[in-house]
Structure formats: structure tokens, C-alpha cells
Design an enzyme around this catalytic site. Structure first.
Site, PDB file in Angstrom:
ATOM      1  N   LYS B 178       0.853  -1.182   0.000  1.00  0.00           N
ATOM      2  CA  LYS B 178       0.000   0.000   0.000  1.00  0.00           C
ATOM      3  C   LYS B 178       0.893   1.237   0.000  1.00  0.00           C
ATOM      4  O   LYS B 178       2.028   1.184   0.462  1.00  0.00           O
ATOM      5  CB  LYS B 178      -0.957  -0.001   1.195  1.00  0.00           C
ATOM      6  CG  LYS B 178      -0.355  -0.021   2.582  1.00  0.00           C
ATOM      7  CD  LYS B 178       0.053   1.309   3.144  1.00  0.00           C
ATOM      8  CE  LYS B 178      -1.091   2.281   3.149  1.00  0.00           C
ATOM      9  NZ  LYS B 178      -0.607   3.604   3.708  1.00  0.00           N
ATOM     10  N   THR B 189      10.885   0.570   3.571  1.00  0.00           N
ATOM     11  CA  THR B 189       9.798   0.763   2.619  1.00  0.00           C
ATOM     12  C   THR B 189       8.511   1.183   3.282  1.00  0.00           C
ATOM     13  O   THR B 189       8.486   1.495   4.451  1.00  0.00           O
ATOM     14  CB  THR B 189       9.584  -0.497   1.773  1.00  0.00           C
ATOM     15  OG1 THR B 189       8.259  -0.517   1.316  1.00  0.00           O
ATOM     16  CG2 THR B 189       9.853  -1.762   2.552  1.00  0.00           C
TER      17      THR B 189
END
Lengths: 406, 406
Positions: B178, B189
Site C-alpha cells: 500500500k 519501505t
């Protein structure tokens, strides 16, 4: 020491003018500032590897010329990424001014701002120079016209002047500046000219300027983009009649204080008039382990797009402030941070020891709706502090920059 | 090696589910992924000093647990800047999943995304966990429901899966991710889970992941804001039946290649679905003196607000690209840079040796109007290259983030 009306013509012996030469479509686009006698010159310039032609020229002038006497500035075209032809056009610009004023070419500073990659319309500028020398005047209005002529997406001209005493002599400092996009000065600044009638050595003039920008122009950001053209020029012509300042004495300190009033006001005006900005954000970080860390933390907050958009929405989304501090590279304990916001309507503590207080969202929104909003973060690691200035991030920033060239 | 349909349930032995638990106002907000057998776990996490409670927990699990078997994820509340209570709530979340699945608490990864500074509604989540375990399924649809449930401002769920051979055994890798704001992963990340049925040692699994993110998730940026919650989790349960990979041999290399297909696709999907984005920007820098410098240059371009707004306006304002390269901190000669743009409609050289070519503005605007735009800059300093992914900057980014909490 007091603030007075005026800009680059506030100090003795400076004339200025601002005209429409035809570089831009409609608005004034050429400015000239001239000292009636040779002046010491100091400058700070962009750290961008890609340096505009006038920046390269001014760095040379600052280093090699004993004195300067004029500054020619145009808006509309930045003369950056223009290769050899760009350097040649810039030299012609300085040369034309020198010829018209009967001074050496090496005594002329140049500055350009506008679109990158386009060549200067040098015939238009040459014709403009012939015209503008006839318009020179020492009135405050002339200074304002010059300030107006260097505007790009600025919504108002930026000027400031201060008067202070050196012994029994009144000394004046006046300056002008332009923003308002591609603003993230680093060891340098935007486009600005400050003039003074102080008598001071060239070395001390440069030292004062270099130290000053650390706390003023280097502490503002509109969009984290460091321009190719950032230049701040400082001229001192000695006409105040004070004994020349030759050491870092009390008079030097006074000059630095007066200079700081002019430059910090211009810096705040630039942040408040950032492209699309609806309000000024002043961030103070206290309790940092070092000055350097306080600077890094405060600049990380004012440059965060997410902080800036929340401010535009009057939303006390303080997590974004802590997040921006967290990725700044500075080590601190998030569980000890306090955070408050302040505006003309009052002060409110949002975070205590890393967690939300039981604050009123309604009051927070009210405080954030003001034209000037302060945020104060205490990281409780030491005693260093720093203040940075930025602005909110609105639809208009996108609008202005999506079709800047058209 | 081939791309197949699916996400986190593509590999053998993985079940998933996604439901509406009541954390957000309307949309699905709770996801669960379970391996039928213990799996090796690897993870990379945010470098932000301010780390959310689930990030701190997952770092501990990755370091100390021999295996993991479930991942519970919620959207709506990030559980960041929530102090001791936040850590306790996160532990309860893991504990409830462990109890329902009869596995150790230390075998449960947790992840949260949403507003910073708010406490998790732990009763809502506990009730949701009791419900979601009954919904677990190994269908591809179940994987998609999980991907949908972790969305915040994303406009579509992001999934990818690949199949490849180790000897005579088919191995699968599937992932979900997402975005789409506060996206500037660094050594870490966003929020993503990748599952595989490969048999591999825990050390090599982590090595493959840590190396992979350097070229994938660490090369994207939406808004230069590194989140407090960035987590990428990789589970390998060994059910493909291949002999366990225990060294960096050909099979390991193949796994890395397959992993790269999944992660780079997810990374590009995230960049393209950045908040308010209307198009994907892929920037390749060639001819850099080192890989590190190529990375710095390409990331500086994709993160520039001025480049991003020009892209939104389909404006070939290439000076902003050179400007962004110039302030990146990398040394190069601006007068030797070549710059081209490319899209489905063709390719166009805008800059040769630092100066504008005689290109057609009309064609440039056409190329920039595509859904995917590439920019290629050659700095002619060496042979290193890097590619980064970003998106344009539209009014909607401001809209989304000015009233994110309301």
C-alpha cells in the site's frame, strides 16, 4: 538602532531605477542600483552545481575586484543552462552598464531570475540599459521600483531598511529581495541586494554577510528546490563618514545586528510570500544537542510537504511534525518531545513527552487559521535552539508551477 | 520465470482475509495472512527515528524469532507516537492472533497504517481478529481482500505474483503493498507483505530482501516524507518442496530475480498511485561516476516539487531537472549533460551538452501527456546507472493532505 522606511536607496549615495524593458510580457523586468562612489562588495551564492552565468560572474567580481559600483538585475529569464552564449550575454550586460556609467566592467554585479534554459534577449536588455540609466534616482520610490522589477511570481516587492549609529555618525542599511519559488537557499540565498553607507573593510563585510545568512536566508524554504541563481549582494560605500571598521569590535557587532534586522525581515517576507502561500510558518526547535541539530530539525519540519499541506488545511496533524523530525537524520528520543503551536490567538501544547495532550481540536484549528503560525518543539537533548521559516502548501503552488512558462 | 495472477495467497500454504472491523468509517481496515506451517521471516523497516509500535515489534520478531506464521495489519490508525500504551496495544493485537491460531505471539508480525498520534481502538481490533480468522481462505480473492484492507489514500489495491523453477519444483512469490502518501522509503519501505513457498535459510532470505529494496522500494518517492511505519515483510514457508537454498548459488540468484519482478512492480504501482498522481515518472540517470551518485541524481529529480508540478502541467521545463541534479550534492559538469524524454508516443532529446536542442514544444507536451513518462539524463562522468520512480504533483495531493484527518 531602528527600522526606517525604504530599501536599497535608504543609505547615502545610492541611486536606483526599475523599468519595463520588454523581457517579460507586461511587468517591469529591469533594475539598476548605482553607488555614487566605489563601494566594497560582498556576496553569497547558490551551492547548486548548476550555476547561472551571472552567479559565476559575481563570484569572480566578489573575489577579484577591489570595489563595485553598480548592480544590474533582470527578471523573466534566468540565464542558467545557457552555455558560452549565456556567459557572453552576461558580460555584455555588465559591459553596457559600465560604459553608460563610465566605470570598469569588473565593478558591475549582474543578476538574473526567471526561466532556466532560455537565452537572454540581449538587444532588448541593451536597449533597456540605455533607458534605465536616465531613470536613476536616490528617492525611496526609485528603490521600490527596483524591488518591483526583480519580481517573478512574488505578489509584492520586499524591502527593509535600518538606521544605527557608529560613534556620532548615522549609518543606514537597506535591502530588497525577491522569492518566491525554487526557494531553499543553502549557504547562499535567492536574489537580494543590500546597500549600506557604512565604511568597513571588504573582508569584514564578507564575514558579516556570510555569518548572517546562516540565521536568515539559509533558514527559509518554500519548496526545497535550491535555485541555480541564488545571490545575495551587499554593497558598502562608506558615505556615512564613520571611521572605517577594521576589526570585530562593538561597531562591527552593531552592524551585524542591524544587518540581521534587514535580512531576517526580508527572509520572513520571502517565506510568507512563497508561491501559493496563504500563511507564514515559523518553527523553533529548542533543547537540541547542538546548533547544527536544531537547524536540521527545524528545516526538516518547514520543508515537509505533509506538514505544509496540513497547515494549509488548518489541521493540527502534529504526527507529521514528529515524523519530519524523525527522518531528519538527528537522533533524539521521540518519547520526550514536547510540541506547542502559537499564533495571535494564543498558545496550545499539543504533545507532551511524545504523546497527545488532551487539547481542544477547535482551538488548535483556530490558532492554525492565523496568517502567522509558530510551532515550538522541545527535544530535551541539550540547550541549542534554531528558528526556520516556511509557508503552507496550497493548490496555488501547483497551479503556479504547472504552467509557469505559459 | 513468469508473472502469474495473484498476491499473498499465490504461493502454497498461505491463507488470507480482509474485513471491515470498524477502525475506519466505512472501508475495509483489517487484514490477516497466515502460513499453514512455520515460515522464515525477513523484514526491512523505516529509518525514521520515530518508529511506530508495530515497527519496533517486527524488528524484534525478525531478529529473535526462528520462524513466523502470521501477519496482522490494520489501516486507519498508524499506532505511531502512542507511547507505552501503543506498545501494549500492539502486543495485544499480536497476542489475540496467536491465541486464535494456536501459535506463539512471537510468530506474529503486526503492521499499522493511518493517522499518527491516535491510539488503536483495541476492542474494535480484538473483535475484528475474532471475526477475521473465520474468513481465512487460500483463494486469490482472499489475497485481494487483504490487499484492499490495508489501503489508506490508495486508489487501487497493489498485488503481484511470479512463478519460477528451482530444480524440478515450481516456486511462487506473491506480494501486496500500500502507498500512497508519506512515501519516501529509505533503507526500508512502505507497508508490504511478500510470501513465498520457497525453502531457504533465514539469513539468505533477509540478504535477498535487503539487497532487493535498494533497487526497488528505496528508489520510489511520492512526497519525500519517510513514514514512521514503513515495513516490508517477507515470509518463506518452504512448501514448494525444493531443497533448501543454503548458499548464494544459481537458485538464489533466480529467487532474487523473481523477487525483483514482484517488488519492482509493486514499487512502480505505488509511485503511479501516489497521492493525487495522474502519471508515473521513471527517471534513469546514466553515465554517473558511481552507482551511489546515479541513485542520488535520479532521486533528486523524482523528488523535486518543481519537476513534479511541471510534469502535471505537461510542461517540458527541463531546466528544473538540471536544477534538481545540480543541488543533489553530486559533482558533474552541467555543460556536458544530455537529457531526453520518452513515452508511448516516442522519444525526444531536449538537452545536448547542457543546452536546449531545437526540439518541438508541441511534441514534448504530447510525450509528457502520457500516463507513463520516462526521463533519461546522461551526465557523461562514468558508466554507472540508476532508475527511480515517482509521480506528478497535482491539486489533489494538496486536497488529500490538507484534510486527511477529516
Amino acid at each position: 538602532m531602528k527600522e526606517i522606511t525604504g530599501g536599497v536607496t535608504a543609505a547615502k549615495g545610492y541611486q536606483a531605477a526599475g523599468i519595463y524593458a520588454g523581457i517579460k510580457k507586461k511587468r517591469k523586468d529591469l533594475a539598476l542600483i548605482v553607488s555614487s562612489v566605489p563601494a566594497k562588495g560582498a556576496g553569497t551564492f547558490t551551492t547548486n552545481v548548476v550555476k547561472a552565468a551571472p552567479v559565476k560572474w559575481d563570484m569572480k567580481v566578489t573575489k577579484e575586484s577591489d570595489y563595485v559600483q553598480a548592480v544590474i538585475l533582470n527578471s523573466g529569464v534566468a540565464n542558467a543552462c545557457t552555455g558560452k552564449l549565456g556567459d557572453e550575454n552576461n558580460f555584455i550586460m555588465a559591459q553596457e552598464v559600465a560604459a553608460a556609467l563610465h566605470i570598469p566592467t569588473e565593478a558591475v554585479y549582474t543578476a538574473s531570475t526567471g526561466v532556466i534554459g532560455k537565452q537572454l534577449p540581449i538587444e532588448v536588455i541593451t536597449a533597456g540599459i540605455h533607458e534605465i540609466v536616465g531613470e536613476l534616482s536616490d528617492t525611496l520610490e526609485a528603490g521600490s521600483l527596483a524591488a518591483e522589477s526583480i519580481m517573478t511570481t512574488d505578489t509584492y516587492p520586499k524591502e527593509c531598511a535600518v538606521s544605527f549609529m557608529v560613534g556620532d555618525k548615522e549609518v543606514r542599511i537597506g535591502g530588497m529581495a525577491k522569492g518566491s519559488g525554487m526557494i531553499h537557499p543553502n549557504m547562499a540565498t535567492f536574489l537580494g541586494v543590500v546597500t549600506t553607507d557604512l565604511a568597513i573593510t571588504k573582508e569584514l563585510l564578507q564575514a558579516a554577510l556570510s555569518e548572517d545568512v546562516k540565521n536568515t536566508f539559509n533558514m527559509i524554504s518554500v519548496d526545497r528546490d535550491t535555485s541555480t541563481n541564488d545571490s545575495l549582494l551587499l554593497l558598502a560605500n562608506g558615505l556615512a563618514g564613520n571611521p572605517e571598521i577594521i576589526e570585530m569590535d562593538e561597531n562591527y557587532d552593531n552592524f551585524c545586528k542591524a544587518l540581521n534586522i534587514v535580512t531576517s525581515k526580508l527572509a520572513k517576507l520571502m517565506a510568507a510570500d512563497g508561491e501559493g502561500a496563504t500563511k507564514l510558518l515559523e518553527v523553533t526547535v529548542t533543547g537540541a544537542a547542538s546548533k547544527e541539530e536544531a537547524v536540521t530539525l527545524s528545516k526538516s519540519i518547514i520543508t515537509s510537504n505533509l506538514v505544509k499541506t496540513a497547515l494549509f488545511g488548518n489541521d493540527a496533524n502534529w504526527g507529521r511534525i514528529l515524523c519530519a523530525m524523525g527522518y531528519s537524520g538527528v537522533t533524539f528520543d521521540p518519547d520526550t518531545v514536547d510540541l506547542s503551536i502559537e499564533s495571535i490567538d494564543g498558545k496550545l501544547k499539543l504533545v507532551e513527552n511524545g504523546m497527545a495532550t488532551d487539547y481542544s481540536e477547535e482551538l488548535a484549528t483556530k490558532l492554525l487559521s492565523a496568517k502567522e503560525v509558530k510551532a515550538i518543539a522541545d527535544v530535551k537533548m541539550g540547550s541549542a535552539t534554531a528558528t526556520a521559516w516556511g509557508c503552507d502548501f496550497s493548490y496555488d503552488y501547483v497551479k503556479i508551477n504547472a504552467d509557469y512558462r505559459s
